[in-house]
Design a protein around this motif. Structure first.
Motif, mmCIF file in Angstrom:
data_model
loop_
_atom_site.group_PDB
_atom_site.id
_atom_site.type_symbol
_atom_site.label_atom_id
_atom_site.label_comp_id
_atom_site.label_asym_id
_atom_site.label_seq_id
_atom_site.Cartn_x
_atom_site.Cartn_y
_atom_site.Cartn_z
ATOM 1 N N MET A 1 22.469 -49.501 15.148
ATOM 2 C CA MET A 1 22.550 -50.565 16.428
ATOM 3 C C MET A 1 22.413 -49.340 17.689
ATOM 4 N N LYS A 2 23.473 -48.176 17.511
ATOM 5 C CA LYS A 2 23.600 -47.088 18.235
ATOM 6 C C LYS A 2 21.984 -46.530 18.561
ATOM 7 N N LYS A 3 21.341 -46.417 17.561
ATOM 8 C CA LYS A 3 20.319 -45.634 17.716
ATOM 9 C C LYS A 3 19.172 -46.544 18.639
ATOM 10 N N TYR A 4 19.117 -47.780 18.322
ATOM 11 C CA TYR A 4 18.250 -48.820 18.807
ATOM 12 C C TYR A 4 18.629 -48.899 20.536
ATOM 13 N N LEU A 5 20.006 -48.659 20.677
ATOM 14 C CA LEU A 5 20.403 -48.795 22.168
ATOM 15 C C LEU A 5 20.076 -47.556 22.920
ATOM 16 N N ARG A 6 20.382 -46.281 22.195
ATOM 17 C CA ARG A 6 20.020 -45.106 22.555
ATOM 18 C C ARG A 6 18.561 -45.098 23.243
ATOM 19 N N ASP A 7 17.741 -45.497 22.213
ATOM 20 C CA ASP A 7 16.297 -45.344 22.625
ATOM 21 C C ASP A 7 15.757 -46.145 23.543
ATOM 22 N N LEU A 8 16.636 -47.619 23.586
ATOM 23 C CA LEU A 8 16.120 -48.423 24.859
ATOM 24 C C LEU A 8 16.711 -47.569 26.194
ATOM 25 N N TYR A 9 17.832 -47.211 26.082
ATOM 26 C CA TYR A 9 18.197 -46.491 27.155
ATOM 27 C C TYR A 9 17.469 -45.326 27.577
ATOM 28 N N CYS A 10 16.696 -44.745 26.783
ATOM 29 C CA CYS A 10 15.733 -43.593 27.208
ATOM 30 C C CYS A 10 14.356 -44.065 27.714
ATOM 31 N N ARG A 11 14.128 -45.196 27.298
ATOM 32 C CA ARG A 11 12.661 -46.000 27.269
ATOM 33 C C ARG A 11 12.706 -46.476 28.822
ATOM 34 N N VAL A 12 13.808 -47.525 29.054
ATOM 35 C CA VAL A 12 13.944 -48.321 30.577
ATOM 36 C C VAL A 12 14.499 -47.299 31.759
ATOM 37 N N GLY A 13 15.384 -46.351 31.150
ATOM 38 C CA GLY A 13 16.043 -45.455 32.128
ATOM 39 C C GLY A 13 17.478 -45.952 32.319
ATOM 40 N N GLY A 14 18.228 -45.180 32.891
ATOM 41 C CA GLY A 14 19.820 -45.537 32.928
ATOM 42 C C GLY A 14 20.351 -46.534 33.914
ATOM 43 N N LYS A 15 19.607 -46.510 35.031
ATOM 44 C CA LYS A 15 20.158 -47.794 35.876
ATOM 45 C C LYS A 15 19.541 -49.019 35.367
ATOM 46 N N ARG A 16 18.218 -49.318 35.066
ATOM 47 C CA ARG A 16 17.872 -50.388 34.638
ATOM 48 C C ARG A 16 18.534 -50.988 33.475
ATOM 49 N N PHE A 17 19.028 -50.059 32.620
ATOM 50 C CA PHE A 17 19.830 -50.470 31.315
ATOM 51 C C PHE A 17 21.190 -50.836 31.683
ATOM 52 N N GLU A 18 21.783 -50.017 32.371
ATOM 53 C CA GLU A 18 23.078 -50.576 32.961
ATOM 54 C C GLU A 18 22.950 -52.042 33.537
ATOM 55 N N LYS A 19 22.165 -52.254 34.523
ATOM 56 C CA LYS A 19 21.944 -53.398 35.305
ATOM 57 C C LYS A 19 21.714 -54.637 34.322
ATOM 58 N N GLY A 20 20.921 -54.277 33.354
ATOM 59 C CA GLY A 20 20.703 -55.397 32.217
ATOM 60 C C GLY A 20 22.111 -55.637 31.447
ATOM 61 N N VAL A 21 22.795 -54.683 30.992
ATOM 62 C CA VAL A 21 24.051 -54.840 30.487
ATOM 63 C C VAL A 21 25.066 -55.430 31.229
ATOM 64 N N LYS A 22 25.063 -55.249 32.482
ATOM 65 C CA LYS A 22 25.997 -56.216 33.524
ATOM 66 C C LYS A 22 25.540 -57.575 33.474
ATOM 67 N N ASN A 23 24.251 -57.757 33.603
ATOM 68 C CA ASN A 23 23.741 -59.071 33.837
ATOM 69 C C ASN A 23 24.021 -59.868 32.462
ATOM 70 N N MET A 24 24.234 -59.234 31.281
ATOM 71 C CA MET A 24 24.302 -59.883 29.947
ATOM 72 C C MET A 24 25.680 -60.322 29.801
ATOM 73 N N VAL A 25 26.635 -59.448 30.426
ATOM 74 C CA VAL A 25 28.122 -59.512 30.373
ATOM 75 C C VAL A 25 28.239 -60.717 31.447
ATOM 76 N N LYS A 26 27.770 -60.904 32.652
ATOM 77 C CA LYS A 26 28.004 -62.054 33.434
ATOM 78 C C LYS A 26 27.513 -63.348 32.907
ATOM 79 N N LEU A 27 26.137 -63.206 32.024
ATOM 80 C CA LEU A 27 25.989 -64.288 31.547
ATOM 81 C C LEU A 27 26.777 -65.038 30.201
ATOM 82 N N VAL A 28 27.576 -63.989 29.783
ATOM 83 C CA VAL A 28 28.250 -64.525 28.598
ATOM 84 C C VAL A 28 29.628 -64.969 29.270
ATOM 85 N N VAL A 29 30.051 -64.429 30.219
ATOM 86 C CA VAL A 29 31.332 -64.771 31.318
ATOM 87 C C VAL A 29 31.322 -66.199 31.710
#
Length: 88
Positions: A1-29
């Motif tokens: 799982m860590k490897k998949y997330l690391r590859d995704l982080y490298c593919r989409v870029g740091g800012k877009r990855f962090e924005k996606g994670v924040k949006n996912m957390v907002k959706l869950v809340v």
């Protein structure tokens, strides 16, 4: 799982990855709060309990040795009350 997330982080870029994670957390809340308030609202609805009276007859049946149904009068009658509460 860590490897998949690391590859995704490298593919989409740091800012877009962090924005996606924040949006996912907002959706869950948001989903959790929606479920919580929906449960509170549904539990606050006032409904009148309905009372049903069921009377038992004074006759009981039993089977004889010849496999015939026999009636035996019962000495007392009983009333049973069912209280039903629920949503309308």
């Amino acid at each position: 799982m860590k490897k998949y997330l690391r590859d995704l982080y490298c593919r989409v870029g740091g800012k877009r990855f962090e924005k996606g994670v924040k949006n996912m957390v907002k959706l869950v809340v948001f989903a959790f709060l929606f479920a919580l308030f929906a449960n509170l609202i549904s539990s606050c609805q006032k409904t009148e309990p309905e009372i049903y009276e069921v009377r038992k007859s004074g006759v009981t049946y039993r089977t004889s040795e010849a496999n015939k149904r026999l009636k035996e009068p019962k000495m007392r009658e009983e009333s049973v009350f069912f209280i039903v509460e629920g949503e309308q």
